[in-house]
Write an enzyme that holds these catalytic residues in place. Structure first.
Site, PDB file in Angstrom:
ATOM      1  N   ASP A   1       0.833  -1.206   0.000  1.00  0.00           N
ATOM      2  CA  ASP A   1       0.000   0.000   0.000  1.00  0.00           C
ATOM      3  C   ASP A   1       0.866   1.254   0.000  1.00  0.00           C
ATOM      4  O   ASP A   1       0.730   2.126   0.848  1.00  0.00           O
ATOM      5  CB  ASP A   1      -0.951  -0.032   1.206  1.00  0.00           C
ATOM      6  CG  ASP A   1      -1.808  -1.289   1.225  1.00  0.00           C
ATOM      7  OD1 ASP A   1      -2.944  -1.237   0.769  1.00  0.00           O
ATOM      8  OD2 ASP A   1      -1.308  -2.343   1.678  1.00  0.00           O
TER       9      ASP A   1
ATOM     10  N   ASP B   1      -1.557  -2.764  -3.999  1.00  0.00           N
ATOM     11  CA  ASP B   1      -1.857  -1.329  -4.040  1.00  0.00           C
ATOM     12  C   ASP B   1      -0.551  -0.587  -4.280  1.00  0.00           C
ATOM     13  O   ASP B   1      -0.087   0.224  -3.487  1.00  0.00           O
ATOM     14  CB  ASP B   1      -2.577  -0.859  -2.789  1.00  0.00           C
ATOM     15  CG  ASP B   1      -4.082  -1.146  -2.853  1.00  0.00           C
ATOM     16  OD1 ASP B   1      -4.542  -1.704  -3.869  1.00  0.00           O
ATOM     17  OD2 ASP B   1      -4.789  -0.812  -1.891  1.00  0.00           O
TER      18      ASP B   1
ATOM     19  N   TYR C   1      -1.454   4.387  -6.371  1.00  0.00           N
ATOM     20  CA  TYR C   1      -2.715   5.057  -6.012  1.00  0.00           C
ATOM     21  C   TYR C   1      -2.972   6.217  -6.969  1.00  0.00           C
ATOM     22  O   TYR C   1      -2.036   6.751  -7.560  1.00  0.00           O
ATOM     23  CB  TYR C   1      -2.606   5.605  -4.581  1.00  0.00           C
ATOM     24  CG  TYR C   1      -2.729   4.547  -3.522  1.00  0.00           C
ATOM     25  CD1 TYR C   1      -3.980   4.116  -3.085  1.00  0.00           C
ATOM     26  CD2 TYR C   1      -1.604   3.974  -2.956  1.00  0.00           C
ATOM     27  CE1 TYR C   1      -4.096   3.140  -2.110  1.00  0.00           C
ATOM     28  CE2 TYR C   1      -1.714   2.995  -1.986  1.00  0.00           C
ATOM     29  CZ  TYR C   1      -2.970   2.582  -1.558  1.00  0.00           C
ATOM     30  OH  TYR C   1      -3.078   1.611  -0.595  1.00  0.00           O
TER      31      TYR C   1
ATOM     32  N   ASN D   1      -6.493  -3.939  -4.945  1.00  0.00           N
ATOM     33  CA  ASN D   1      -7.747  -3.457  -5.525  1.00  0.00           C
ATOM     34  C   ASN D   1      -7.583  -2.108  -6.225  1.00  0.00           C
ATOM     35  O   ASN D   1      -8.200  -1.854  -7.264  1.00  0.00           O
ATOM     36  CB  ASN D   1      -8.836  -3.374  -4.452  1.00  0.00           C
ATOM     37  CG  ASN D   1      -8.418  -2.571  -3.236  1.00  0.00           C
ATOM     38  OD1 ASN D   1      -7.469  -2.938  -2.540  1.00  0.00           O
ATOM     39  ND2 ASN D   1      -9.127  -1.495  -2.952  1.00  0.00           N
TER      40      ASN D   1
ATOM     41  N   HIS E   1     -10.390  -2.545   7.295  1.00  0.00           N
ATOM     42  CA  HIS E   1     -11.154  -3.441   6.413  1.00  0.00           C
ATOM     43  C   HIS E   1     -11.614  -4.693   7.137  1.00  0.00           C
ATOM     44  O   HIS E   1     -12.627  -5.297   6.762  1.00  0.00           O
ATOM     45  CB  HIS E   1     -10.308  -3.846   5.201  1.00  0.00           C
ATOM     46  CG  HIS E   1     -10.091  -2.734   4.225  1.00  0.00           C
ATOM     47  ND1 HIS E   1     -11.115  -2.081   3.583  1.00  0.00           N
ATOM     48  CD2 HIS E   1      -8.950  -2.143   3.776  1.00  0.00           C
ATOM     49  CE1 HIS E   1     -10.633  -1.150   2.781  1.00  0.00           C
ATOM     50  NE2 HIS E   1      -9.318  -1.169   2.883  1.00  0.00           N
TER      51      HIS E   1
ATOM     52  N   HIS F   1      -3.450  -4.276   2.301  1.00  0.00           N
ATOM     53  CA  HIS F   1      -4.846  -3.836   2.267  1.00  0.00           C
ATOM     54  C   HIS F   1      -5.209  -2.990   3.478  1.00  0.00           C
ATOM     55  O   HIS F   1      -5.676  -1.866   3.309  1.00  0.00           O
ATOM     56  CB  HIS F   1      -5.799  -5.021   2.096  1.00  0.00           C
ATOM     57  CG  HIS F   1      -7.182  -4.625   1.658  1.00  0.00           C
ATOM     58  ND1 HIS F   1      -7.401  -3.721   0.644  1.00  0.00           N
ATOM     59  CD2 HIS F   1      -8.426  -5.006   2.102  1.00  0.00           C
ATOM     60  CE1 HIS F   1      -8.707  -3.575   0.458  1.00  0.00           C
ATOM     61  NE2 HIS F   1      -9.347  -4.339   1.331  1.00  0.00           N
TER      62      HIS F   1
END
Length: 331
Positions: free
Chosen positions: A47, A80, A83, A118, A221, A247
Site C-alpha cells: 500500500d 496497491d 494510487y 484493488n 477493512h 490492504h
C-alpha cells in the site's frame, strides 16, 4: 435452487481439497539461497504508491537502511502499488514517481515480487504486468498469481481482488479492469485448483502465501469473508505457515489459535489510518500498529525471524517461528 456465487466458490474450495493434485499451471520463479548463510532475507511492504507522499519516502529510506543491514535478497510488495487508480499505461510517469525514483537505496536494487491490489485493478492492469516496465526497471516483477521457489521456502502469490464480491456487485464510482479475469467463476475456480495443487505438491520446509487482501485483521477493512470461507480452508489443509498481506494500512501480527497460521499484515508503505482498530482476542493479536512501516523476514531451515519496523526504522515487534522443535515465541 441456483447457488449464489459465494456458495459456488465455497463448494469449489471444498472440492479442491478432494481432487488429486495436478501439476500447477502458475508461473514459477527461482530465488536461490544465499550460499554463505544458507538463508533468505527479504523485506515486505504494501500500500505504498503515492509519489513519495504520506511518508512513503521516509519508509523507503528506512527500508534501504534495514535492507543493507540484513543484506536482503529481494522485496515482496503486497499490492496497491499505485494510487489512487493504478497505472494509466506503460508510459504512466507514476511508475517512476512512485517506484523507480523512491526506492533508490543500493540495498533495494533487488527483485520486487509484487501482487495486484484493488487500487491497481482500477487502472490498466496489463500495464503493471507488462514486460515494458521490467525493461524500464529490471527489479519489477508483477503477475496476477505465481510461485516463488526459495528452495527451503515456497511462496505462493495469489490474486485476491477477484474474490471480493463488492468490487463486482457494488463498485460505486470506481471502474475495475476485469479483462483477463472474466468469466469470474472460471477464473477463481482454476486459481483455487492451482493453489491447492501447488501447496499439496510442495516439498519445501516452509510454505507461505502472499495476497493483497486480509484474511484475518483487526484493522479498518477487517476480515475478508470471501477469502476466509474460500481460500483459508485450502491453506489450513496444506499446513501453510504464514499468510502475508497488505490492504489494511497498518502493521499487524495475528496467530490463529486453531490452525497456528501466522497472519502478517504489512500495509504501512504510505498512508495509514490512525486509531482504526477493532477488538480482537489478545491471545492471538501479537501486534497492531496504526502507523507507517514495513516488515523483514529471515528464513533458515529451522527458523523464520520476523521484525516489524516503524517509519523511523525502530523495531516494533519481533517474533521467531521455529520448525525444530515446533515452537512460536517472542524474541
Amino acid at each position: 435452487m441456483a447457488l449464489s456465487l459465494k456458495e459456488n466458490m465455497v463448494l469449489c474450495a471444498m472440492l479442491c481439497l478432494l481432487i488429486t493434485p495436478s501439476v500447477a499451471e502458475l508461473p514459477r520463479f527461482k530465488q536461490p539461497l544465499n550460499e554463505s548463510r544458507q538463508s533468505l532475507h527479504f523485506l515486505v511492504v504494501g500500500d505504498w504508491g503515492r509519489k513519495g507522499t504520506h511518508n512513503q519516502s521516509f519508509v523507503a529510506n528506512q527500508m534501504g537502511i534495514v535492507g543493507e543491514k540484513l543484506n536482503i535478497d529481494f522485496v515482496i510488495s503486497t499490492g496497491d502499488n499505485f494510487y489512487e487508480d493504478g497505472l494509466k499505461g506503460v508510459e504512466d510517469p507514476a511508475f517512476y514517481e512512485s517506484f523507480v525514483d523512491i526506492y533508490t537505496a543500493p540495498s533495494l536494487q533487488k527483485t520486487w515480487y509484487s501482487v495486484l491490489g484493488n487500487h491497481d485493478y482500477r487502472g490498466d492492469v496489463e500495464a503493471q504486468l507488462s514486460h515494458v516496465l521490467k525493461e524500464k526497471d529490471s527489479r519489477w516483477l508483477c503477475l496476477r498469481s505465481f510461485i516463488l521457489d526459495g528452495e527451503i521456502v515456497e511462496f505462493l502469490f495469489v490474486d485476491t481482488s477477484p474474490f471480493v464480491d463488492d468490487y463486482f456487485q457494488d463498485p460505486g464510482e470506481h471502474t475495475y479492469d476485469w479483462e483477463g479475469v472474466l468469466p469470474r467463476m472460471s477464473y477463481i475456480s482454476q486459481l483455487l485448483v492451482d493453489v491447492n495443487s501447488t501447496l499439496a505438491k510442495s516439498k519445501a520446509k516452509w510454505k507461505m502465501v502472499v495476497g493483497h487482501h486480509t484474511i484475518y485483521s483487526a484493522g479498518h477493512h477487517g476480515n475478508t469473508e470471501e477469502l476466509k470461507q474460500i481460500l483459508l480452508p485450502i491453506l489450513e489443509a496444506n499446513n501453510v505457515d504464514a499468510y502475508i498481506n497488505g490492504h489494511d494500512h497498518c502493521l499487524e501480527h495475528i496467530i490463529d489459535k486453531n490452525s497456528g497460521i501466522h497472519f502478517l499484515t504489512s500495509g504501512g508503505g504510505s498512508k495509514a489510518w490512525s486509531s482504526d482498530v477493532k477488538p480482537w482476542n489478545l491471545d492471538e493479536l501479537k501486534l497492531y500498529y496504526d502507523g507507517q512501516g514495513f516488515m523483514s523476514m529471515q528464513i533458515t531451515e529451522s527458523n523464520a525471524d520476523i521484525i516489524f519496523y516503524d517509519v523511523s526504522g525502530k523495531p516494533l515487534h519481533t517474533w521467531s517461528i521455529s520448525k525444530e522443535p515446533k515452537l512460536a515465541s517472542s524474541i
